[in-house]
Design a protein around this motif. Structure first.
Motif, mmCIF file in Angstrom:
data_model
loop_
_atom_site.group_PDB
_atom_site.id
_atom_site.type_symbol
_atom_site.label_atom_id
_atom_site.label_comp_id
_atom_site.label_asym_id
_atom_site.label_seq_id
_atom_site.Cartn_x
_atom_site.Cartn_y
_atom_site.Cartn_z
ATOM 1 N N THR A 261 -13.659 -4.215 -5.792
ATOM 2 C CA THR A 261 -12.197 -3.778 -6.102
ATOM 3 C C THR A 261 -11.332 -4.979 -6.391
ATOM 4 O OG1 THR A 261 -13.806 -1.043 -5.588
ATOM 5 C CG2 THR A 261 -10.846 -1.573 -5.491
ATOM 6 N N LEU A 262 -10.763 -4.713 -6.892
ATOM 7 C CA LEU A 262 -9.592 -5.211 -6.924
ATOM 8 C C LEU A 262 -8.184 -4.757 -6.842
ATOM 9 C CD1 LEU A 262 -7.837 -8.141 -7.493
ATOM 10 C CD2 LEU A 262 -7.697 -7.736 -9.867
ATOM 11 N N GLY A 263 -7.494 -5.374 -5.374
ATOM 12 C CA GLY A 263 -6.161 -5.089 -4.926
ATOM 13 C C GLY A 263 -5.344 -4.432 -5.937
ATOM 14 N N MET A 264 -4.812 -3.383 -6.084
ATOM 15 C CA MET A 264 -3.416 -3.680 -6.994
ATOM 16 C C MET A 264 -1.998 -2.859 -5.711
ATOM 17 S SD MET A 264 -4.101 -4.769 -9.468
ATOM 18 C CE MET A 264 -2.812 -4.886 -10.510
ATOM 19 N N PRO A 265 -0.927 -3.676 -5.452
ATOM 20 C CA PRO A 265 -0.146 -3.155 -4.557
ATOM 21 C C PRO A 265 0.420 -2.568 -5.013
ATOM 22 C CG PRO A 265 0.943 -5.331 -4.828
ATOM 23 C CD PRO A 265 -0.468 -4.891 -5.988
ATOM 24 N N LYS A 266 1.323 -1.033 -3.992
ATOM 25 C CA LYS A 266 2.200 -0.327 -4.199
ATOM 26 C C LYS A 266 2.837 -0.429 -3.363
ATOM 27 C CE LYS A 266 -1.716 3.242 -6.615
ATOM 28 N NZ LYS A 266 -2.668 3.559 -5.576
ATOM 29 N N TYR A 267 3.752 -0.631 -3.723
ATOM 30 C CA TYR A 267 5.433 -1.056 -3.579
ATOM 31 C C TYR A 267 6.798 0.523 -3.599
ATOM 32 C CZ TYR A 267 3.602 -6.096 -3.370
ATOM 33 O OH TYR A 267 3.594 -7.169 -3.448
ATOM 34 N N THR A 268 5.546 1.458 -2.366
ATOM 35 C CA THR A 268 6.864 2.703 -2.495
ATOM 36 C C THR A 268 7.098 2.891 -1.345
ATOM 37 O OG1 THR A 268 4.439 3.744 -1.931
ATOM 38 C CG2 THR A 268 5.065 3.526 -4.320
ATOM 39 N N LYS A 269 8.553 3.411 -1.570
ATOM 40 C CA LYS A 269 9.297 4.081 0.012
ATOM 41 C C LYS A 269 8.754 4.652 0.874
ATOM 42 C CE LYS A 269 13.290 6.368 0.627
ATOM 43 N NZ LYS A 269 14.077 5.064 0.168
ATOM 44 N N GLN A 270 7.419 6.054 0.401
ATOM 45 C CA GLN A 270 6.136 6.252 1.334
ATOM 46 C C GLN A 270 5.832 5.751 1.713
ATOM 47 O OE1 GLN A 270 3.852 8.437 -1.194
ATOM 48 N NE2 GLN A 270 2.337 10.192 -0.070
ATOM 49 N N ASN A 271 4.949 4.143 1.402
ATOM 50 C CA ASN A 271 4.236 3.260 2.033
ATOM 51 C C ASN A 271 4.963 2.534 3.388
ATOM 52 O OD1 ASN A 271 2.163 3.714 0.602
ATOM 53 N ND2 ASN A 271 2.338 1.576 -0.152
ATOM 54 N N VAL A 272 6.376 1.998 2.905
ATOM 55 C CA VAL A 272 7.806 1.627 3.485
ATOM 56 C C VAL A 272 7.650 2.671 4.988
ATOM 57 C CG1 VAL A 272 9.620 0.378 4.152
ATOM 58 C CG2 VAL A 272 8.404 -0.108 2.107
ATOM 59 N N LEU A 273 7.583 3.879 4.689
ATOM 60 C CA LEU A 273 8.215 5.095 5.876
ATOM 61 C C LEU A 273 6.642 4.948 6.164
ATOM 62 C CD1 LEU A 273 10.054 7.412 3.799
ATOM 63 C CD2 LEU A 273 10.681 5.938 5.539
ATOM 64 N N PHE A 274 5.823 5.029 6.327
ATOM 65 C CA PHE A 274 4.515 4.846 6.158
ATOM 66 C C PHE A 274 4.508 3.529 7.967
ATOM 67 C CE2 PHE A 274 -0.130 3.310 7.104
ATOM 68 C CZ PHE A 274 -0.765 5.080 7.604
ATOM 69 N N LEU A 275 4.827 2.730 7.167
ATOM 70 C CA LEU A 275 4.384 1.160 8.360
ATOM 71 C C LEU A 275 5.616 1.337 9.307
ATOM 72 C CD1 LEU A 275 4.310 -1.434 5.317
ATOM 73 C CD2 LEU A 275 2.468 -0.768 7.318
#
Ligand code: NAP
Length: 323
Positions: A261-275
């Protein structure tokens, strides 16, 4: 405002400080006064137009966007008329595709932007989102679950240090592979086992993993195959020599029981809030190797291009601000 600009593709010294027009926020945008940003491997790829195909996105002969920089930590300086989530003076962190190597940048309110965790400095907050969003997208694409065994190769890089912490958070049993000098660091990030690649070849120790994550684009599916359990997944961040990784991903989807699997980044608000939540609960921290003032962007970039940074390289803007 002052910004680092570039007009042609090339080595780090194509970057120079210049005065440019300060961006004005659109209706749904927030103007962020930047205190800290970073130099990422992606910035380096855009600047040198490597691989060549990147020119299809950012300009065939010369860059269409003149200001690089993705990661941002700073304070809200102005708001578009429709913005409701943020107020002037709020401390924020997040991502923007381009434009963060500057004093100000505009980011959509609905984009990857959140309030900065109070306990984090701006420098630390600037060094969170890129590596962690890539690692998060990769681990989710492998559907990493509690109790699974994962080996993270290149665990000392930006993506690697994030992957170790996120995999541990997901309840996986983490083995991290890195250089002797980083063994203690990756252990402190949550690796149950560490392997020094200068001393030991993990592919020859007879152990098998549900997931092997090459977080630094230096290993290969061919060499790791026997270290994967049946049904195992090999995660890669890089296209690989002659783009063999997407080809292998396509082929292994149909043939064999071990997948690439080749990782494709998801730069989303949801991910930033999760972090942000992980940071506030103490389950995540940014690893910073070196800090440079924005004026020393060429030196900072040269260091990132050694491919030997530990975690992240931060640029402070106008002397930065601690909290
Ligand atoms: N998929 C995407 O969208 C995407 C986006 C950005 C970057 N990338 C790719 O992701 C990869 C990692 O990016 P990054 O920013 O995390 O990298 P990075 O921070 O520059 O990685 C540097 C780290 O890798 C370690 N390293 C170097 N050579 C190694 C080797 N042969 N074996 C094991 N570790 C080694 C270095 O430690 P030592 O030298 O001390 O061992 C250093 O700590 C790069 O290949 C980059 O091109 C992909």
């Amino acid at each position: 405002m002052r910004a680092v600009v570039y007009d042609r593709y090339g080595p780090p010294d194509v970057l120079r400080l210049d005065d440019v027009e300060r961006p004005v926020p659109k209706e749904d945008e927030v103007l962020v006064k930047i205190h800290a940003t970073t130099v990422t491997r992606t910035d380096c790829g855009w600047r040198s137009a490597t691989p060549f195909i990147t020119r299809a996105f950012i300009g065939l002969l010369r860059p269409r966007r003149k200001i690089l920089g993705m990661e941002v930590a700073g304070e809200v300086a102005a708001l578009g008329t429709a913005v409701t989530e943020f107020a002037v003076g709020d401390d924020v962190f997040g991502l923007k595709g381009f434009g963060a190597h500057a004093e100000y940048v505009c980011i959509r309110e609905s984009g990857p932007l959140a309030h900065k965790p109070a306990e984090m400095t701006f420098e630390q907050a600037a060094a969170v989102c890129d590596g962690a969003c890539i690692a998060l997208s990769c681990l989710r694409s492998a559907d990493l679950r509690e109790g699974q065994r994962i080996l993270i190769y290149g665990a000392s890089g930006s993506i690697g240090t994030a992957a170790v912490q996120l995999a541990k958070h997901f309840g996986a049993d983490v083995t991290a592979v890195c250089n002797t000098k980083n063994l203690e660091l990756v252990r402190s990030l949550g690796a149950a086992e560490v392997v020094d690649y200068l001393q030991e070849d993990f592919t020859k120790n007879g152990k098998a993993y549900d997931v092997i994550f090459d977080a630094v684009g230096k290993h290969s599916f061919r060499r790791c195959r026997r270290s994967l359990k049946p049904g195992g997944i090999y995660l890669e961040t890089d296209l690989g020599f002659m783009w063999h990784v997407p080809i292998l991903a396509f082929v292994t989807r149909r043939i064999g029981d071990k997948k690439v699997t080749l990782g494709m980044p998801k730069y989303t608000k949801q991910n930033v809030l999760f972090l942000k939540e992980l940071i506030e609960s103490g389950a995540y921290r940014a690893v910073i190797d070196r800090r440079y003032p924005l004026e020393e962007v060429v030196e900072a970039t040269g260091y990132v291009e050694t491919q030997q940074k530990t975690g992240n390289v931060v640029l402070t803007v106008n002397g930065g601000r601690v909290r």
